[in-house]
Scaffold this motif. Structure first.
Motif, PDB file in Angstrom:
ATOM      1  N   PHE A 164       0.831  -1.199   0.000  1.00 27.37           N
ATOM      2  CA  PHE A 164       0.000   0.000   0.000  1.00 27.37           C
ATOM      3  C   PHE A 164       0.873   1.259   0.000  1.00 27.37           C
ATOM      4  O   PHE A 164       2.038   1.237   0.423  1.00 27.37           O
ATOM      5  CB  PHE A 164      -0.908   0.021   1.224  1.00 27.37           C
ATOM      6  N   THR A 165       0.282   2.364  -0.466  1.00 26.43           N
ATOM      7  CA  THR A 165       0.898   3.686  -0.347  1.00 26.43           C
ATOM      8  C   THR A 165      -0.071   4.594   0.396  1.00 26.43           C
ATOM      9  O   THR A 165      -1.261   4.277   0.548  1.00 26.43           O
ATOM     10  CB  THR A 165       1.215   4.282  -1.726  1.00 26.43           C
ATOM     11  N   LEU A 166       0.428   5.730   0.843  1.00 24.62           N
ATOM     12  CA  LEU A 166      -0.430   6.666   1.562  1.00 24.62           C
ATOM     13  C   LEU A 166      -1.428   7.311   0.603  1.00 24.62           C
ATOM     14  O   LEU A 166      -1.075   7.682  -0.518  1.00 24.62           O
ATOM     15  CB  LEU A 166       0.406   7.746   2.247  1.00 24.62           C
ATOM     16  N   GLY A 167      -2.667   7.446   1.080  1.00 25.36           N
ATOM     17  CA  GLY A 167      -3.700   8.146   0.332  1.00 25.36           C
ATOM     18  C   GLY A 167      -3.899   9.530   0.909  1.00 25.36           C
ATOM     19  O   GLY A 167      -2.988  10.363   0.902  1.00 25.36           O
ATOM     20  N   ASP A 168      -5.084   9.793   1.464  1.00 29.90           N
ATOM     21  CA  ASP A 168      -5.356  11.090   2.077  1.00 29.90           C
ATOM     22  C   ASP A 168      -4.732  11.144   3.469  1.00 29.90           C
ATOM     23  O   ASP A 168      -4.836  10.195   4.250  1.00 29.90           O
ATOM     24  CB  ASP A 168      -6.866  11.322   2.188  1.00 29.90           C
ATOM     25  N   VAL A 169      -4.086  12.272   3.772  1.00 33.86           N
ATOM     26  CA  VAL A 169      -3.474  12.488   5.081  1.00 33.86           C
ATOM     27  C   VAL A 169      -4.067  13.753   5.676  1.00 33.86           C
ATOM     28  O   VAL A 169      -4.070  14.810   5.033  1.00 33.86           O
ATOM     29  CB  VAL A 169      -1.941  12.623   4.982  1.00 33.86           C
ATOM     30  N   ALA A 170      -4.581  13.657   6.912  1.00 34.80           N
ATOM     31  CA  ALA A 170      -5.190  14.811   7.568  1.00 34.80           C
ATOM     32  C   ALA A 170      -4.690  14.906   9.003  1.00 34.80           C
ATOM     33  O   ALA A 170      -4.683  13.905   9.729  1.00 34.80           O
ATOM     34  CB  ALA A 170      -6.715  14.702   7.542  1.00 34.80           C
ATOM     35  N   LEU A 171      -4.261  16.101   9.385  1.00 36.51           N
ATOM     36  CA  LEU A 171      -3.870  16.389  10.768  1.00 36.51           C
ATOM     37  C   LEU A 171      -4.887  17.369  11.329  1.00 36.51           C
ATOM     38  O   LEU A 171      -5.081  18.462  10.785  1.00 36.51           O
ATOM     39  CB  LEU A 171      -2.459  16.976  10.826  1.00 36.51           C
ATOM     40  N   LYS A 172      -5.515  17.009  12.445  1.00 33.98           N
ATOM     41  CA  LYS A 172      -6.623  17.802  12.972  1.00 33.98           C
ATOM     42  C   LYS A 172      -6.282  18.396  14.329  1.00 33.98           C
ATOM     43  O   LYS A 172      -5.231  18.147  14.905  1.00 33.98           O
ATOM     44  CB  LYS A 172      -7.877  16.936  13.079  1.00 33.98           C
ATOM     45  N   SER A 173      -7.212  19.218  14.825  1.00 31.39           N
ATOM     46  CA  SER A 173      -7.095  19.901  16.122  1.00 31.39           C
ATOM     47  C   SER A 173      -5.830  20.754  16.131  1.00 31.39           C
ATOM     48  O   SER A 173      -5.629  21.550  15.227  1.00 31.39           O
ATOM     49  CB  SER A 173      -7.113  18.884  17.266  1.00 31.39           C
ATOM     50  N   ASP A 174      -4.950  20.553  17.111  1.00 28.82           N
ATOM     51  CA  ASP A 174      -3.738  21.374  17.206  1.00 28.82           C
ATOM     52  C   ASP A 174      -2.753  21.072  16.088  1.00 28.82           C
ATOM     53  O   ASP A 174      -1.757  21.791  15.926  1.00 28.82           O
ATOM     54  CB  ASP A 174      -3.048  21.150  18.555  1.00 28.82           C
ATOM     55  N   GLY A 175      -3.023  20.019  15.324  1.00 27.35           N
ATOM     56  CA  GLY A 175      -2.127  19.682  14.220  1.00 27.35           C
ATOM     57  C   GLY A 175      -2.557  20.263  12.890  1.00 27.35           C
ATOM     58  O   GLY A 175      -1.930  19.977  11.864  1.00 27.35           O
ATOM     59  N   ALA A 176      -3.598  21.104  12.888  1.00 26.19           N
ATOM     60  CA  ALA A 176      -4.142  21.613  11.628  1.00 26.19           C
ATOM     61  C   ALA A 176      -3.119  22.450  10.857  1.00 26.19           C
ATOM     62  O   ALA A 176      -3.153  22.499   9.626  1.00 26.19           O
ATOM     63  CB  ALA A 176      -5.391  22.445  11.901  1.00 26.19           C
ATOM     64  N   LYS A 177      -2.209  23.113  11.578  1.00 22.62           N
ATOM     65  CA  LYS A 177      -1.221  23.963  10.914  1.00 22.62           C
ATOM     66  C   LYS A 177       0.084  23.227  10.624  1.00 22.62           C
ATOM     67  O   LYS A 177       1.026  23.808  10.094  1.00 22.62           O
ATOM     68  CB  LYS A 177      -0.944  25.200  11.765  1.00 22.62           C
ATOM     69  N   ILE A 178       0.151  21.966  10.987  1.00 18.41           N
ATOM     70  CA  ILE A 178       1.365  21.180  10.771  1.00 18.41           C
ATOM     71  C   ILE A 178       1.335  20.572   9.378  1.00 18.41           C
ATOM     72  O   ILE A 178       0.323  20.019   8.956  1.00 18.41           O
ATOM     73  CB  ILE A 178       1.491  20.076  11.838  1.00 18.41           C
TER      74      ILE A 178
END
Length: 644
Positions: A164-178
């Motif tokens: 497998f490879t990475l698909g969608d990546v999402a960082l939420k909450s305090d990680g939204a700006k990372i």
């Protein structure tokens, strides 16, 4: 949370066992190391020296033996070996289990381990089948009993599936700006569980470096889409507030003073939290050599003042030790040595060591030509801050190297200070009385030297015993006054070594070393023979004898006022245990204050390395490329650790 999104035909459940869909299996990739166990037999480097396997099995109740057929369908050698390493059924096949329940438990645990191993290789649609005595694991009763002839047949069949490879990546909450891409989380990138866990750790570390001790991944959602062979990753990041250090709490100290342990962490209350300082504190406590283990962790919550308490848990070592040994060298003959030491003399990690040795026992029948050494050393850490150390030593020696005969009594005291984790400075006041006979002073000469050795060291190597990356540098200055002969001189020395690994696993390491030294202010005759420069031998220019490079009188080395050396190695790892090292060394020693590069001697050869937990065992064979009359045709050198 781990979710499977499967589209299209998967196949009947009776035909195969799907990988368990759970984060327990995903996270267990960090826990694949097999547990160590005690054994009545003893082996070293894989060679059994005494005892037998049956001795190891004596403590097993109702021993049941089994045999494993291990099949990985369509896998390459690297993946196959990784799965075999993960399987305890395979690696411990020669060790019986405790009855039928023991075999069932081991098989179920193995399935989880193999799932984790597949996840660590980004294989999220693989299939693991385990059967015992011809029956699938999931079809067996929890209390199944295996009777009949032993060993009981066990088959492990693995279909690795797609990578497998990475698909969608999402960082939420305090990680939204990372930016996830900064940590390797990018669409089309590495989807292995190892890579994702590494990225999580790096994100948390980056937040902690901002002074946020409570930063963590609050939640993760992993979705494997079998139709597109992609892995969607959603991380809920909790940064937490910026805080300073609160109280440091220590558990486990008995002989070592607890308040001193707190002091040596260097974590001052109120100063802003830093994960690097936590790492440095652990390293500093371990360097005291009074603790066998040190664990430092942040508390789960801030205290009433908004500070983060720090918990330190230690296990103490045995404080007293003694030992002895017998040595043999084709050059120096046989020798004996002994020592006694205390790691915690007054309760604050003060070290005391007393040692003595006698050498050249089989090399000469004249007792006056034996080598005698006796010494005492004392160290006290933390005298002007946690990064400092006071040291003192005294030594009496009667030695006979090729270049001179010496009787000496010396003592010194000084202070070392760790500027950073990579940088250290030291200063010492040393007094040395000696009587030396050499080719320039055949009747012997008395000296009383008062010197102030000053040293700066930089070392950022990734591994001190077997480095693959980094740099090491040393600068040394020693102004000296000879009170008996009214002479003064300054000894200067510089040395550097660099290491560069090639390939993902640093299978090839390019290593180089250079050294340069000079003595200013006195003639060669005025400088004691043991303070002059010499070259040649295993730690210098291989292929030549010890002290064998440089000017001589009647075949006896006289040393020089300057020297230069250089070495280059190509360290090639044949496998995880064996390495081959071709090398070239060069060096020169001159009676002038600056090296004479017209008299450079060169040696070349090849070495073998056997990797052990305490460093590589080294055997080198070298030939002098421009030998002089009297020089050997080759040299063989052995030791522990790399040559530099």
């Amino acid at each position: 949370m781990f979710v499977r999104r499967m589209r299209g035909k998967v196949g009947p459940a009776s035909a195969r066992v799907l990988l368990r869909a759970g984060m327990a299996a995903f996270l267990s990739t960090a826990m694949l190391a097999a547990e160590m166990r005690s054994a009545a037999a003893f082996s070293i480097f894989g060679i059994r020296l005494w005892g037998s396997a049956s001795n190891e099995d004596a403590d097993i109740v109702d021993p049941l033996r089994y045999s494993v057929t291990f099949d990985v369908v369509g896998a390459d050698d690297e993946l196959r070996k990784a799965l075999e390493r993960a399987s305890l059924l395979k690696s411990e096949e020669k060790r019986p289990v405790s009855g039928s329940l023991g075999l069932l438990a081991k098989a179920r645990n193995d399935r989880e381990r193999l799932v984790a191993a597949l996840f660590s290789k980004a294989r999220y649609d693989g299939v693991v089948n385990i059967a015992i005595a011809g029956k699938r694991l999931d079809d067996l009763q929890p209390d199944a009993v295996f009777t009949g002839l032993q060993p009981i047949p066990v088959t492990v069949t693995i279909e690795p599936g797609s990578k497998f490879t990475l698909g969608d990546v999402a960082l939420k909450s305090d990680g939204a700006k990372i930016m996830g891409a900064h940590f390797g989380l990018i669409s089309g990138g590495d989807a292995s569980s190892d890579a994702i866990l590494k990225a999580e750790a790096a994100i948390v570390r980056a937040l902690k470096e901002e002074g946020r001790p409570l930063a963590h991944i609050a939640n993760r959602t992993i979705v494997a889409d079998h139709a597109t062979t992609t892995l969607d990753v959603t991380l809920d990041v909790a940064a937490g507030p910026i805080a300073g250090y609160g109280d440091t709490n220590v558990e486990g100290t008995q002989a070592v003073d607890r308040d001193f342990t707190v002091y040596m962490t260097g974590l001052e209350p109120g100063r802003q939290y830093s994960p690097k300082e936590i790492d440095d504190a652990r390293t500093r406590l371990l360097a005291l050599e009074v603790f066998s283990s040190v664990a430092i962790s942040e508390a789960a919550a801030l205290d009433a003042a908004g500070m983060i308490p720090i918990d330190v848990k230690v296990s103490e070592r045995k404080m007293r030790y003694f030992g002895g040994g017998v040595t043999y060298s084709s050059i120096d003959g046989a020798g004996v040595e002994g020592y006694w030491g205390h790691r915690n003399l007054f309760g604050r990690a003060e070290k005391l060591r007393i040692s003595g040795s006698i050498g050249r026992i089989s090399d000469t029948a004249n007792l006056g030509k034996l080598n005698y050494n006796a010494g005492i050393m004392f160290e006290k850490p933390g005298v002007i801050g946690p990064a400092s150390k006071f040291f003192a030593n005294a030594k009496v020696a009667f030695d006979h190297p090729d270049a001179y005969d010496i009787f000496s009594v010396k003592g010194g005291a000084g202070l070392s200070y760790e500027l950073t984790k990579e940088q250290r400075v030291s200063a010492e006041l040393s007094i040395d009385y000696s009587k030396i006979e050499d080719a320039l002073n055949p009747r012997g000469q008395d000296y009383l030297l008062v010197s102030v050795p000053l040293q700066y060291a930089f070392d950022n190597r990734d591994n001190k015993l077997n480095p693959t990356r980094g740099f090491r540098a040393l600068a040394y200055v020693e102004p000296t006054y000879d009170a008996l002969n009214s002479n003064a001189f300054v000894k200067l020395k510089g040395e550097g070594a660099t290491y560069y690994g090639l390939g993902a696993n640093n299978r090839i390491v390019l290593a180089g070393r250079a050294a340069l030294g000079s003595i200013l202010g006195a003639s060669l005759e005025e400088v004691p023979a043991d303070r002059r420069f010499y070259a040649g031998g295993g730690g210098s220019v291989r292929g030549y004898p010890y002290q064998g490079i440089g000017p001589q009188i009647d075949g006896k080395p006289i040393g020089g006022l300057s020297y230069a050396e250089a070495s280059a190695e190509i360290r090639y790892a044949v496998n995880e245990k064996i390495g081959i090292v071709p090398f070239v060394d060069a060096g020169t020693v001159s009676t002038k204050q600056f090296p004479d590069f017209g008299t450079v001697r060169v040696g070349a050869g090849v070495g073998v390395r056997y990797l052990t937990p305490f460093g590589p065992l080294r055997v080198d064979v070298a030939m002098p490329l421009n030998r002089r009359p009297g020089d050997p045709h080759y040299g063989i050198y052995a030791g522990i650790g790399q040559a530099f």
